[in-house]
Design a protein around this motif. Structure first.
Motif, short mmCIF file in Angstrom:
data_model
loop_
_atom_site.label_atom_id
_atom_site.label_comp_id
_atom_site.label_asym_id
_atom_site.label_seq_id
_atom_site.Cartn_x
_atom_site.Cartn_y
_atom_site.Cartn_z
N ALA A 188 0.84 -1.21 0.00
CA ALA A 188 0.00 0.00 0.00
C ALA A 188 0.87 1.25 0.00
CB ALA A 188 -0.91 -0.02 1.23
N ASN A 189 0.23 2.40 -0.11
CA ASN A 189 0.93 3.68 -0.04
C ASN A 189 0.85 4.19 1.39
OD1 ASN A 189 2.06 6.15 -0.34
ND2 ASN A 189 0.58 6.92 -1.83
N MET A 190 1.88 3.93 2.18
CA MET A 190 1.87 4.31 3.59
C MET A 190 1.78 5.82 3.79
SD MET A 190 1.65 1.77 5.62
CE MET A 190 2.17 2.39 7.22
N ASP A 191 2.11 6.61 2.77
CA ASP A 191 1.98 8.06 2.88
C ASP A 191 0.52 8.48 3.05
OD1 ASP A 191 4.70 8.36 2.61
OD2 ASP A 191 4.61 8.79 0.47
N ASP A 192 -0.42 7.61 2.68
CA ASP A 192 -1.84 7.91 2.82
C ASP A 192 -2.38 7.60 4.21
OD1 ASP A 192 -1.90 8.71 0.18
OD2 ASP A 192 -2.78 6.84 -0.56
N PHE A 193 -1.56 6.97 5.04
CA PHE A 193 -2.04 6.51 6.35
C PHE A 193 -1.42 7.30 7.49
CE2 PHE A 193 -2.12 2.24 4.01
CZ PHE A 193 -3.39 2.48 3.52
N GLU A 194 -2.24 7.60 8.46
CA GLU A 194 -1.80 8.23 9.70
C GLU A 194 -1.02 7.22 10.54
OE1 GLU A 194 -1.44 11.40 12.22
OE2 GLU A 194 -2.58 11.49 10.37
N CYS A 195 -1.55 5.98 10.61
CA CYS A 195 -0.97 4.95 11.46
C CYS A 195 -1.69 3.63 11.21
CB CYS A 195 -1.13 5.32 12.94
SG CYS A 195 -2.87 5.35 13.45
N ILE A 196 -1.24 2.61 11.92
CA ILE A 196 -1.98 1.35 12.01
C ILE A 196 -2.63 1.37 13.38
CG2 ILE A 196 -1.85 -1.17 12.05
CD1 ILE A 196 -1.13 0.06 9.32
N ALA A 197 -3.95 1.23 13.41
CA ALA A 197 -4.71 1.34 14.66
C ALA A 197 -5.19 -0.02 15.13
CB ALA A 197 -5.90 2.27 14.48
N ARG A 198 -5.34 -0.12 16.43
CA ARG A 198 -5.93 -1.31 17.06
C ARG A 198 -7.36 -0.97 17.44
NH1 ARG A 198 -6.45 -4.13 22.22
NH2 ARG A 198 -5.99 -6.33 21.82
N PHE A 199 -8.30 -1.73 16.88
CA PHE A 199 -9.71 -1.51 17.17
C PHE A 199 -10.10 -2.28 18.43
CE2 PHE A 199 -9.37 0.13 13.04
CZ PHE A 199 -10.41 1.03 12.87
N SER A 200 -10.86 -1.65 19.30
CA SER A 200 -11.24 -2.26 20.56
C SER A 200 -12.47 -3.15 20.46
CB SER A 200 -11.48 -1.17 21.62
OG SER A 200 -12.45 -0.25 21.15
N ASP A 201 -13.22 -3.03 19.40
CA ASP A 201 -14.44 -3.81 19.21
C ASP A 201 -14.10 -5.29 19.02
OD1 ASP A 201 -16.97 -4.71 18.56
OD2 ASP A 201 -17.03 -3.72 16.61
N LYS A 202 -14.71 -6.16 19.83
CA LYS A 202 -14.43 -7.59 19.73
C LYS A 202 -14.90 -8.15 18.38
CE LYS A 202 -14.29 -8.43 24.61
NZ LYS A 202 -14.81 -9.13 25.76
N ALA A 203 -15.91 -7.55 17.80
CA ALA A 203 -16.39 -8.01 16.49
C ALA A 203 -15.32 -7.79 15.42
CB ALA A 203 -17.68 -7.29 16.11
N ALA A 204 -14.51 -6.73 15.57
CA ALA A 204 -13.43 -6.47 14.60
C ALA A 204 -12.45 -7.62 14.59
CB ALA A 204 -12.73 -5.15 14.92
#
Length: 133
Positions: free
Chosen positions: A93-109
């Motif tokens: 991917a183009n990492m310049d388009d991303f702020e970060c890699i996030a961890r979602f707290s929702d168990k469904a995720a």
């Protein structure tokens, strides 16, 4: 060494289904014409190339809101393993388009294979549902 690189690249591009990610780990995004901000589009695919193609097609179609988006566009990879998500996005991917890699707290995720996902530039680094790692 060449064989290892070919196998790794094939896995990252989706020809092998890596464990720890959902059925369609690639999500498409494009630039909103009015705001100039990146936004997720209703595209999710199993392979990067298919995601890019579907995102281009979705923008050129008569679907709701498609006329409001323009290139640049791209796709981000999500999964349940942080380092895999980070590495796949670094390589494909183009990492310049991303702020970060996030961890979602929702168990469904996590159940859907999307505990870790890129956050597009311009979005908060932390909300009630996720935080950047």
């Amino acid at each position: 060494m060449r064989i290892i690189l070919v196998l790794l690249w094939g896995m990252l591009m989706g020809s092998c289904s890596p464990s720890g990610s959902g059925e369609n780990p690639w999500a498409g995004y494009a630039t909103h014409k009015e705001t100039g901000r990146l936004a997720w589009r209703p595209v999710s695919k199993a392979r990067y190339g298919a995601c890019i193609d579907a995102t281009r097609w979705e923008m050129s179609s008569e679907s709701a809101g498609a006329a409001s988006y323009r290139p640049p566009l791209g796709c981000g990879y999500s999964g349940n393993q942080y380092w895999r998500v980070w590495l796949v996005n670094q390589l494909a991917a183009n990492m310049d388009d991303f702020e970060c890699i996030a961890r979602f707290s929702d168990k469904a995720a996590a159940a859907d294979g999307h505990r870790y996902s890129p956050v597009l530039n311009g979005f908060p680094r932390e909300t009630e549902s996720y935080r950047c790692e």
